[in-house]
Design an enzyme around this catalytic site. Structure first.
Site, PDB file in Angstrom:
ATOM      1  CG  ASP A 171     -39.899 -60.579  24.583  1.00  0.00           C
ATOM      2  OD1 ASP A 171     -40.229 -59.457  24.146  1.00  0.00           O
ATOM      3  OD2 ASP A 171     -40.685 -61.340  25.188  1.00  0.00           O
ATOM      4  CG  HIS A 180     -28.556 -41.338   2.459  1.00  0.00           C
ATOM      5  ND1 HIS A 180     -27.266 -41.590   2.857  1.00  0.00           N
ATOM      6  CD2 HIS A 180     -28.626 -41.729   1.163  1.00  0.00           C
ATOM      7  CE1 HIS A 180     -26.580 -42.119   1.850  1.00  0.00           C
ATOM      8  NE2 HIS A 180     -27.390 -42.209   0.811  1.00  0.00           N
ATOM      9  CG  ASP A 226     -33.563 -44.062  -3.791  1.00  0.00           C
ATOM     10  OD1 ASP A 226     -33.778 -45.263  -4.027  1.00  0.00           O
ATOM     11  OD2 ASP A 226     -32.426 -43.563  -3.808  1.00  0.00           O
ATOM     12  CG  ASP A 246     -31.336 -48.542  -5.596  1.00  0.00           C
ATOM     13  OD1 ASP A 246     -32.163 -47.663  -5.305  1.00  0.00           O
ATOM     14  OD2 ASP A 246     -30.114 -48.452  -5.340  1.00  0.00           O
ATOM     15  CG  HIS A 282     -25.104 -38.955  -5.536  1.00  0.00           C
ATOM     16  ND1 HIS A 282     -25.381 -39.681  -6.669  1.00  0.00           N
ATOM     17  CD2 HIS A 282     -26.153 -38.101  -5.365  1.00  0.00           C
ATOM     18  CE1 HIS A 282     -26.546 -39.288  -7.170  1.00  0.00           C
ATOM     19  NE2 HIS A 282     -27.034 -38.331  -6.403  1.00  0.00           N
ATOM     20  CG  HIS A 306     -25.010 -48.708  -6.150  1.00  0.00           C
ATOM     21  ND1 HIS A 306     -25.852 -49.803  -6.127  1.00  0.00           N
ATOM     22  CD2 HIS A 306     -25.806 -47.631  -5.885  1.00  0.00           C
ATOM     23  CE1 HIS A 306     -27.090 -49.406  -5.852  1.00  0.00           C
ATOM     24  NE2 HIS A 306     -27.093 -48.095  -5.708  1.00  0.00           N
ATOM     25  CG  HIS A 321     -24.807 -49.502  -2.063  1.00  0.00           C
ATOM     26  ND1 HIS A 321     -24.095 -48.358  -1.830  1.00  0.00           N
ATOM     27  CD2 HIS A 321     -26.055 -49.081  -2.406  1.00  0.00           C
ATOM     28  CE1 HIS A 321     -24.862 -47.292  -2.011  1.00  0.00           C
ATOM     29  NE2 HIS A 321     -26.059 -47.714  -2.353  1.00  0.00           N
ATOM     30  CD  GLU A 341     -27.865 -44.210  -7.504  1.00  0.00           C
ATOM     31  OE1 GLU A 341     -28.462 -43.513  -6.658  1.00  0.00           O
ATOM     32  OE2 GLU A 341     -27.488 -45.370  -7.290  1.00  0.00           O
ATOM     33  CE1 TYR A 388     -30.627 -35.347  -5.134  1.00  0.00           C
ATOM     34  CE2 TYR A 388     -28.322 -35.141  -5.770  1.00  0.00           C
ATOM     35  CZ  TYR A 388     -29.465 -35.898  -5.653  1.00  0.00           C
ATOM     36  OH  TYR A 388     -29.450 -37.216  -6.058  1.00  0.00           O
ATOM     37  NE  ARG A 411     -31.304 -40.712  -5.639  1.00  0.00           N
ATOM     38  CZ  ARG A 411     -31.555 -40.037  -4.510  1.00  0.00           C
ATOM     39  NH1 ARG A 411     -31.051 -38.814  -4.330  1.00  0.00           N
ATOM     40  NH2 ARG A 411     -32.310 -40.565  -3.569  1.00  0.00           N
ATOM     41  CD  GLU A 469     -31.134 -45.751  -7.833  1.00  0.00           C
ATOM     42  OE1 GLU A 469     -30.228 -46.527  -7.457  1.00  0.00           O
ATOM     43  OE2 GLU A 469     -31.908 -45.170  -7.041  1.00  0.00           O
TER      44      GLU A 469
END
Length: 435
Positions: A36, A238, A255, A266, A345, A349, A356, A379, A383, A400, A402
């Site tokens: 619940d 991710h 990130d 972002d 990647h 975006h 996104h 971004e 890697y 990275r 961004e």
């Protein structure tokens, strides 16, 4: 509600765009987390964009030709408010949020057939939710039952999201203000994380610093699950476990962005756990930063969507050759796709009410041109996993960088500029914190 005219103007603009028919948009349903207990409620972005209304169990109906906006929402219920908190109720919601009419959500199925009668088009989010599709078909069926009385049902169904997507792609002054504030809060969280980072701490401790800063300054939630990835974890795009210890000599990739009044920031920053980059880390970092700066430089009116990605790839491909990661010419590396072993990647975006965000990237098969008031991320990354043909000094370096970027009339504005990203600025901040 001081922002009411903003939402009224959006509804009116959408109705003018649709021209005829009825548009029906529902907010998101509440979701059970377990037994619940519910997940925190988050409104549907399209619905909120047009209404500013944040309660669950709500639907907006727009009659285009009449320029008439109707809200269906929960009843005022003092007893339920004791348990679950304040509710506007239809009467107050109509006045405060600027609707022409407002009714109880319990009346939706009764009133919709009448509102759809003799309308040529029904605009709604087609095939977004099976239960909602079934409900819509039920309304249409009830209208068709009146055919012998001369009542006609809409003979066209159109997806309302296409028109709203295009509206949302261009941010108005109200949205830009929210996005700048969201980026400012998130930038402060990244600065806080840099100051708090030290060998021996855990990724989740640094995540806690981010969350603290978000809420401290009024952001309602993270915009997405934060990535706090130390060492080799930064090579997992991710990664969200955020449970590993931080080690001296490693990099930490974060990130993370917050959501303020629905609008997302972002931001990604990568920095050394110990406060100073090693020579190899610095070299790769400077390559990624150069790629990002080259990409951001292309963000201006008339530039096409893919220009930042192409600019970043040009820098990254040559850098990978210089580091011995790829062989041949830059053109050859780009043509073969060999760079994708280390950069898999795209470079950005759309950004807005969704991380996104909505909006087409191509029009008639071609990359669309950037125009003022569009917002996007930039971004690039690199890697480098251990491999026999990879120099050992570069193993487990994941970077990275961004930023959130607004297209302006004459170029661009980096909304997230307050988050340090040069080697000198990062090292200065972290060394001051550790002094």
């Amino acid at each position: 509600m001081t922002d009411t005219p903003v939402f009224q103007a959006r509804r009116q603009r959408l109705m003018r765009t649709l021209g005829q028919g009825v548009a029906v948009l529902a907010t998101a349903p509440e979701q059970i987390r377990n037994r619940d207990s519910h997940f925190p409620f988050r409104f549907d972005s399209h619905f909120y964009y047009l209404t500013g209304f944040t309660e669950p169990e709500a639907v907006v109906v727009l009659l285009a030709e009449q320029q008439r906006a109707i809200l269906f929402c929960r009843d005022k219920d003092v007893e339920r408010e004791i348990w679950d908190g304040f509710r506007f109720g239809p009467a107050a919601a109509r006045e405060i949020f600027g609707f022409d009419e407002a009714y109880s959500i319990s009346e939706l199925d009764t009133r919709l057939p009448d509102l759809l009668a003799n309308q040529p088009v029904l605009h709604y989010a087609i095939n977004h939710d099976a239960a909602w599709d079934s409900r819509v078909l039920g309304w249409l069926g009830r209208v068709r039952e009146q055919a012998r009385s001369g009542v006609a049902a809409p003979d066209q169904l159109r997806d309302v999201r296409a028109a709203v997507d295009e509206m949302r792609l261009f941010k108005d002054a109200h949205e830009i203000g929210r996005m700048q504030r969201s980026a400012d809060i998130a930038s402060g969280a990244h600065r806080r994380a840099m100051r708090a980072t030290a060998a021996g701490r855990f990724e989740y401790e640094i995540e806690a610093e981010l969350l603290h800063e978000f809420r401290l300054h009024g952001a309602q939630s993270p915009a997405y699950t934060s990535i706090v990835a130390g060492g080799a974890n930064a090579c997992v795009l991710h990664y969200v476990e955020n449970n590993a210890a931080l080690h001296a000599g490693d990099l930490l990739l974060i990130d993370a962005g917050c959501e303020l009044d629905g609008y997302a920031a972002d931001i990604t920053r990568t920095f050394p756990v110990s406060g100073r980059f090693s020579p190899a880390q610095k070299d790769v970092y400077e390559m990624v930063l150069a790629a990002q700066l080259a990409a951001i430089d292309t963000v201006r009116p008339g530039s096409h969507w893919n220009a930042p990605h192409e600019a970043a790839l040009t820098v990254l491909a040559q850098g990978m050759i210089d580091f011995g990661l790829c062989k041949g010419s830059a053109d050859g590396v780009l043509e073969s796709g060999d760079y994708k072993r280390f950069y898999m990647h795209r470079t950005g975006h759309w950004l807005g009410l969704d991380v996104h965000d909505v909006g087409e990237y191509k029009q008639a098969g071609d990359w669309r041109s950037l125009q003022p008031d569009m917002t996007l991320t930039v971004e690039p990354g690199c890697y480098i996993r251990p491999a026999d043909n990879v120099p050992e000094a570069l193993w487990n370096i994941g970077i990275r960088i961004e930023d959130d970027v607004l297209v302006t009339a004459h170029g661009h504005t980096v909304l997230s500029h307050a988050a340090p990203k040069s080697v000198a600025d990062i090292e200065a901040l972290m060394c001051d914190a550790g002094a």
